[in-house]
Design an enzyme around this catalytic site. Structure first.
Site, PDB file in Angstrom:
ATOM      1  N   LYS A 165       0.903  -1.017   0.017  1.00  0.00           N
ATOM      2  CA  LYS A 165       0.140  -0.005  -0.094  1.00  0.00           C
ATOM      3  C   LYS A 165       0.872   1.238  -0.103  1.00  0.00           C
ATOM      4  O   LYS A 165       1.762   1.248   0.491  1.00  0.00           O
ATOM      5  CB  LYS A 165      -0.892   0.038   1.398  1.00  0.00           C
ATOM      6  CG  LYS A 165      -2.108   0.713   1.230  1.00  0.00           C
ATOM      7  CD  LYS A 165      -3.093   0.117   2.419  1.00  0.00           C
ATOM      8  CE  LYS A 165      -4.307   1.102   2.700  1.00  0.00           C
ATOM      9  NZ  LYS A 165      -4.165   2.554   2.534  1.00  0.00           N
ATOM     10  N   SER A 181      -0.141  -0.338 -14.481  1.00  0.00           N
ATOM     11  CA  SER A 181      -1.768  -0.114 -14.797  1.00  0.00           C
ATOM     12  C   SER A 181      -2.269  -1.697 -15.355  1.00  0.00           C
ATOM     13  O   SER A 181      -1.469  -2.141 -16.298  1.00  0.00           O
ATOM     14  CB  SER A 181      -1.895   0.786 -15.608  1.00  0.00           C
ATOM     15  OG  SER A 181      -3.393   0.955 -15.745  1.00  0.00           O
ATOM     16  N   LYS A 233       1.676   7.908 -13.881  1.00  0.00           N
ATOM     17  CA  LYS A 233       0.176   6.791 -13.470  1.00  0.00           C
ATOM     18  C   LYS A 233      -0.661   7.774 -12.976  1.00  0.00           C
ATOM     19  O   LYS A 233      -1.760   7.353 -13.238  1.00  0.00           O
ATOM     20  CB  LYS A 233       1.152   5.961 -12.448  1.00  0.00           C
ATOM     21  CG  LYS A 233       0.152   5.084 -11.943  1.00  0.00           C
ATOM     22  CD  LYS A 233      -0.591   4.144 -13.122  1.00  0.00           C
ATOM     23  CE  LYS A 233      -1.968   3.391 -12.695  1.00  0.00           C
ATOM     24  NZ  LYS A 233      -2.310   2.874 -11.696  1.00  0.00           N
ATOM     25  N   HIS A 240      -2.674   9.205 -15.611  1.00  0.00           N
ATOM     26  CA  HIS A 240      -3.348   7.967 -16.318  1.00  0.00           C
ATOM     27  C   HIS A 240      -4.550   7.855 -15.647  1.00  0.00           C
ATOM     28  O   HIS A 240      -5.668   7.691 -16.102  1.00  0.00           O
ATOM     29  CB  HIS A 240      -2.349   6.859 -16.260  1.00  0.00           C
ATOM     30  CG  HIS A 240      -3.160   5.558 -16.430  1.00  0.00           C
ATOM     31  ND1 HIS A 240      -4.049   4.799 -15.643  1.00  0.00           N
ATOM     32  CD2 HIS A 240      -3.392   4.828 -17.624  1.00  0.00           C
ATOM     33  CE1 HIS A 240      -4.717   3.676 -15.926  1.00  0.00           C
ATOM     34  NE2 HIS A 240      -4.205   3.713 -17.275  1.00  0.00           N
ATOM     35  N   ASN A 241      -4.549   7.821 -14.136  1.00  0.00           N
ATOM     36  CA  ASN A 241      -5.767   7.426 -13.459  1.00  0.00           C
ATOM     37  C   ASN A 241      -6.920   8.603 -13.411  1.00  0.00           C
ATOM     38  O   ASN A 241      -7.871   8.278 -13.295  1.00  0.00           O
ATOM     39  CB  ASN A 241      -5.295   7.275 -12.003  1.00  0.00           C
ATOM     40  CG  ASN A 241      -4.758   5.866 -11.571  1.00  0.00           C
ATOM     41  OD1 ASN A 241      -4.390   5.260 -12.638  1.00  0.00           O
ATOM     42  ND2 ASN A 241      -4.882   5.262 -10.472  1.00  0.00           N
ATOM     43  N   GLU A 275      -8.399   8.118 -16.551  1.00  0.00           N
ATOM     44  CA  GLU A 275      -9.387   7.083 -16.183  1.00  0.00           C
ATOM     45  C   GLU A 275     -10.903   7.262 -15.671  1.00  0.00           C
ATOM     46  O   GLU A 275     -11.653   6.887 -15.987  1.00  0.00           O
ATOM     47  CB  GLU A 275      -8.423   5.826 -15.166  1.00  0.00           C
ATOM     48  CG  GLU A 275      -9.246   4.882 -14.692  1.00  0.00           C
ATOM     49  CD  GLU A 275      -8.590   4.000 -13.627  1.00  0.00           C
ATOM     50  OE1 GLU A 275      -7.408   3.757 -14.115  1.00  0.00           O
ATOM     51  OE2 GLU A 275      -9.004   3.693 -12.846  1.00  0.00           O
TER      52      GLU A 275
END
Ligand code: 6PG
Length: 495
Positions: free
Chosen positions: A81, A134, A188, A191-192, A195
């Site tokens: 995490k 991802s 990233k 990217h999210n 998304e």
């Protein structure tokens, strides 16, 4: 399985993503050692490797044995995490690491944490990579999109492994060295954010088709399947078609209709919007998707509001009826085009956010290459990413995807449908914040003259903030109130 020979790479953190990535690496022929604080996970992973035909995967219960089982320079992927657990894992492992060894954090980490860890690792001579991964469980096992950033040397040490493990598309493996520092995590994160935008836009298309078009889940499944064969072809469209097909095992109809309309989130979308604000980059579609998640969370409040406003005379049925009957076939085609055009604007925002951060940090991000590594493996993988890649190849300093000649042509072809869908949704009282945000972004960006002149005048009036003029250089201040009174008086005198 115990092995005398040293493993090529290690992986610590054997939750779902870690297990699957470790099996993927082993399957590609790279001997891998694995470790997890809760040792049952180690045994579980070793058993899975055995079940899958004896993959070269070696479990360790002690961090020391785990580290010493790796060939030097050592490379260890950690998949725990984000936040404190990453620091704890680094502390556990680094006691046994030696100069030249590398840690690769594959979590959804805040990029500044990676930059801090790069600095903390350096006195011990340790190398550090923050690597966006991802593709969820399936991607990790079959081929994810990988976004490594940080130490170039650490990347080079495992480049052959990452290239084999990543998703493979027509123009190569979905991995590239993104850039120094926290660049991999930042990419990233964006990217999210994209998304979030894609998912919001798809949910709006669903809402319009269902609520205005009256389409059934079966119709929707067919339409999304069809869309997935055209310009919208993408992972998210494909899984959406599947979702509409699943029956509810506890009752009548399809499961999708039984799901509580409250969206969860873990934080990367919020970071994206915060970063957009920090960098003064407009990202309204991504922000709208985040806001919608917040509003969706107020389920009880929304139910109460629906009651109050219905009492006040605002009815869903009346709003829906006010737009009259629609031609279903045309609506479906319009929504497809609106979705595509909205998506272009959303990606334009994400890309511009990446460029702004790259300039601020000197990361030298290659936007075309980033679009390429998102073509496969990741959640936003889509056919049209190839078009984005080509747009940046045509012009590396393209200020906005919208003004790439090909995208400009596509926007022009779709704008009629796009405006019809947004207009229809507004009339019918269905919120389409993502599509509206994209359309407003488009219209704001393409208009060479905006009403910002009035805002400047207001700022100058109440705060003497000054303004520039269109016809001469310099900065100006006007005594607006005094002149307005004089002019009022003047007008009065004439009457
Ligand atoms: C991916 C996903 C993955 C995860 C997100 C979901 O690329 O594989 O983005 O990282 O699904 O964290 O984020 P939310 O829980 O915030 O929707």
């Amino acid at each position: 399985m115990e092995s005398a020979a040293l493993s090529r790479i290690g992986l610590a953190g054997l939750a779902v993503m870690g297990q699957n990535l470790a099996l993927n690496i082993a399957e590609k022929g790279f001997p891998i050692s694995v470790y997890n604080r809760t040792t049952s996970k180690v045994d579980e992973t070793v058993a899975r490797a055995a079940d899958e035909g004896g993959l070269p995967l070696f479990g360790h219960h002690s961090p020391r044995e785990f580290v010493l089982s790796l060939s030097r320079p050592r490379s260890i992927i950690i998949l725990v995490k984000a936040g404190a657990p990453v620091d704890q894992t680094i502390a556990t492992l680094s006691r046994f690491l030696e100069p030249g060894d590398a840690i690769i954090d594959g979590g959804n980490e805040w990029y500044e944490n990676t930059e801090r860890r790069i600095s903390e690792a350096s006195p011990q001579g340790l190398l550090y990579l923050g690597m966006g991964v991802s593709g969820g469980e399936e991607g990790a096992r079959r081929g994810p999109s990988l976004m490594p950033g940080g130490s170039r040397q650490a990347f080079d040490n495992v480049a052959d492994i990452l290239s084999k493990v990543a998703a493979q598309v027509d123009d190569g493996p979905c991995v590239t060295y993104v850039g120094p520092g926290g660049a991999g995590n930042f990419v990233k994160m964006v990217h999210n954010g994209i998304e979030y935008g894609d998912m919001q836009l798809i949910s709006e298309a669903y809402d319009v088709l269902k609520t205005v078009g009256g389409l059934s889940n079966q119709d929707l499944a067919n339409i999304f399947d069809e869309w997935n064969r055209g310009e919208l072809e993408s992972f998210l469209i494909e899984i959406t078609a599947d979702i509409f097909k699943v029956k509810d095992e506890h009752g009548e109809g399809e499961l999708v209709d039984k799901i509580l309309d409250k969206t969860g989130m873990k934080g990367t979308g919020k970071w994206t919007v915060q970063q957009a604000a920090e960098l003064s980059v407009a990202a309204p579609t991504i922000a709208a998707s985040l806001d919608c998640r917040y509003l969706s969370g107020l389920k009880e409040e929304r139910e109460a509001a629906a009651g109050v406003l219905e009492q006040a005379g605002i009815s869903n049925e009346a709003l829906r009826a006010s737009v009259g009957a629609v031609d279903k076939k045309r609506l479906i085609d319009d929504v497809r085009q609106a979705l595509y055009a909205s998506k272009i604007c959303s990606y334009a925002q994400g890309m511009n956010l990446l460029r702004a951060k790259s300039q601020e940090k000197g990361w030298n991000l290659n936007l075309g290459e980033l679009a390429r590594i998102w073509k496969g493996g990741c959640i936003i993988r889509a056919r049209f990413l190839d078009r984005i890649k080509k747009a940046y190849e045509r012009n590396g300093s393209l200020p906005n995807l919208i003004v790439d000649p090909e995208f400009a042509r596509e926007m022009a072809q779709r704008q009629g449908a796009w405006r019809r869908v947004v207009g229809l949704a507004i009339g019918a009282g269905i919120s389409t914040p993502g599509m509206c945000a994209s359309l407003s972004y488009f219209d704001t960006y393409r208009r060479s003259r905006l009403p910002a002149n009035l805002v400047q005048a207001q700022r100058d009036l109440f705060g003497a903030h000054t303004y520039e003029r269109i016809d001469r250089p310099g900065s100006f201040h006007t005594e607006w109130t005094k002149l307005a009174r004089q002019s009022e008086a003047g007008v009065g005198a004439h009457n």
